[in-house]
Scaffold this active site. Sequence first.
Site, PDB file in Angstrom:
ATOM      1  CG  ASP A 282       2.313  26.530   8.951  1.00 44.25           C
ATOM      2  OD1 ASP A 282       1.341  27.251   8.629  1.00 44.25           O
ATOM      3  OD2 ASP A 282       2.315  25.825   9.969  1.00 44.25           O
TER       4      ASP A 282
ATOM      5  CG  PHE B  22       2.680  26.496  16.817  1.00 48.15           C
ATOM      6  CD1 PHE B  22       2.553  25.802  18.013  1.00 48.15           C
ATOM      7  CD2 PHE B  22       1.522  26.779  16.098  1.00 48.15           C
ATOM      8  CE1 PHE B  22       1.314  25.414  18.493  1.00 48.15           C
ATOM      9  CE2 PHE B  22       0.272  26.394  16.575  1.00 48.15           C
ATOM     10  CZ  PHE B  22       0.163  25.712  17.776  1.00 48.15           C
TER      11      PHE B  22
ATOM     12  CE  LYS C 246      -3.499  30.781  14.121  1.00 50.28           C
ATOM     13  NZ  LYS C 246      -2.243  30.055  14.077  1.00 50.28           N
TER      14      LYS C 246
HETATM   15  C1  LIG Z   1      -2.068  28.603  14.387  1.00 44.52           C
HETATM   16  C2  LIG Z   1      -1.099  27.885  13.561  1.00 44.52           C
HETATM   17  C3  LIG Z   1      -1.303  26.547  13.166  1.00 44.52           C
HETATM   18  C4  LIG Z   1      -2.440  25.698  13.679  1.00 44.52           C
HETATM   19  O1  LIG Z   1      -3.703  26.211  13.396  1.00 44.52           O
HETATM   20  P1  LIG Z   1      -4.974  25.689  14.234  1.00 44.52           P
HETATM   21  O2  LIG Z   1      -6.132  26.285  13.503  1.00 44.52           O
HETATM   22  O3  LIG Z   1      -4.824  26.207  15.624  1.00 44.52           O
HETATM   23  O4  LIG Z   1      -4.946  24.204  14.187  1.00 44.52           O
HETATM   24  C5  LIG Z   1      -0.365  25.975  12.336  1.00 44.52           C
HETATM   25  N1  LIG Z   1       0.702  26.663  11.896  1.00 44.52           N
HETATM   26  C6  LIG Z   1       0.927  27.940  12.255  1.00 44.52           C
HETATM   27  C7  LIG Z   1       2.130  28.663  11.718  1.00 44.52           C
HETATM   28  C8  LIG Z   1       0.051  28.589  13.105  1.00 44.52           C
HETATM   29  O5  LIG Z   1       0.299  29.843  13.491  1.00 44.52           O
END
Ligand SMILES: *Cc1c(COP(=O)(O)O)cnc(C)c1O
Length: 431
Positions: free
Chosen positions: A256, A171, A285
Amino acid sequence: MPSAVAEAPFVPGNSSKILQTILPYFPSQSVLTTQDYIDLETTYGADNYHPLDVVITKGQGVWVWDVEGNQYLDCLSAYSSLNQGHCHPRILQAMVEQAAKLTLTSRAFHNDQLGRFYEKLCQLSGLPKVLPMNSGAEAVETAIKAIRKWAYTVKGVPDHQAEIIVCSNNFAGRTISLVSFSTEEQYQFGFAPFTPGFKVVPYGGAAALEAAITANTAAFFLEPIQGEGGIIIPPEGYLREAERICRKNNVLLVFDEIQTGLGRTGKMFAFEHEGVKPDGITIGKALSGGFYPISAFVSTHEVMDVFNPGDHGSTFGGNPLAAAVGRAALDVIVDEQLPEQAAELGAYLISGWRQIKSPHIHEVRGRGLLIGVELNPSAGGAQRFCKALMQEGILAKETREHIIRFAPPLVITRSQLDWALERIERVLMAS
Ligand SMILES: *Cc1c(COP(=O)(O)O)cnc(C)c1O
């Protein structure tokens, strides 16, 4: 209002002075019911989420309150955005003070907050250069642009040929390019055509990674633990092995860390568990402690130096309000030792979950306070348990169909976890 806020003296641990100055700007006590609020949302809003039937109006620390006055323990933390807890007084102070002073300059001018935010982020990540954005998805888009440009201008990949290797079940956000390499059918359905240039390998298998690399491979981009994918922890040594393979082939290793970073898994960043040195990471986040959308791509000089003025940017990225909030949010993580808290209390919560002898539980896994409880298919889906937990005063949300994610704010205490475990056991044993 600005002068009133600027003059409000801040008392640590007591934000009431600040609240007094800003409360007149909010409407008074609500008169609508839970159903009224939900009806308003469904009438006027896009139907792109399926929330629990709770309307939250207030949050403090690990707790939130709904419009009927019910109190809940937040065990989702806005998908790990609230590591510092709701409305942390120190971040609130930074936000209110900066909001009263200067909020946005655009990057056409310098501001006096950005550099200090960069410095802090570099100190904590061990990487020397930052590019600030707003949402997590934008940080990942930034990483992909940097990776591709590095491939063409540094590695010497022929134009248009750069490949990025990603993992199945990933994701990375919801933009067209990011769903282009998703393996979730729903995330792609109806949104074609997609961005080319991505190659998917299974998560956790180093041999498959090695086999997928070609002369045109620019990077291996992955989550050190897959969050949305169901709290999937790769086999021990996978990240180290990936690092070795990337180094051998002149391929960038980019993590990520948007969900796993900033203390959540018991280290500042999850890649630290295996002692690897990535070429770049994406962060988002909890970078604002829930106050504001702030994200960043952080990398080596070699990667970040591909950007020249005008190549890439964002009107709000790196604005002074974000920078001040981000710096305070990082200070809280360090000063309150939240990674250490997550390590200790995460182990406690996982062992608590494992002591629950429910026939519905297939596996309890996690690192720090990023915990997934996978239920047996016969349990009838995780959603009904989340609804039952809500009745007990615990807010949690399923990820995928059979997994309950447990990720409370890292400021939670052992006794609050005991309170939760008692209720969790009742729910899991009940039906
Ligand atoms: C939440 C998330 C994203 C995307 O972040 P948004 O602020 O919702 O665009 C990307 N990578 C990971 C691993 C995430 O958990």
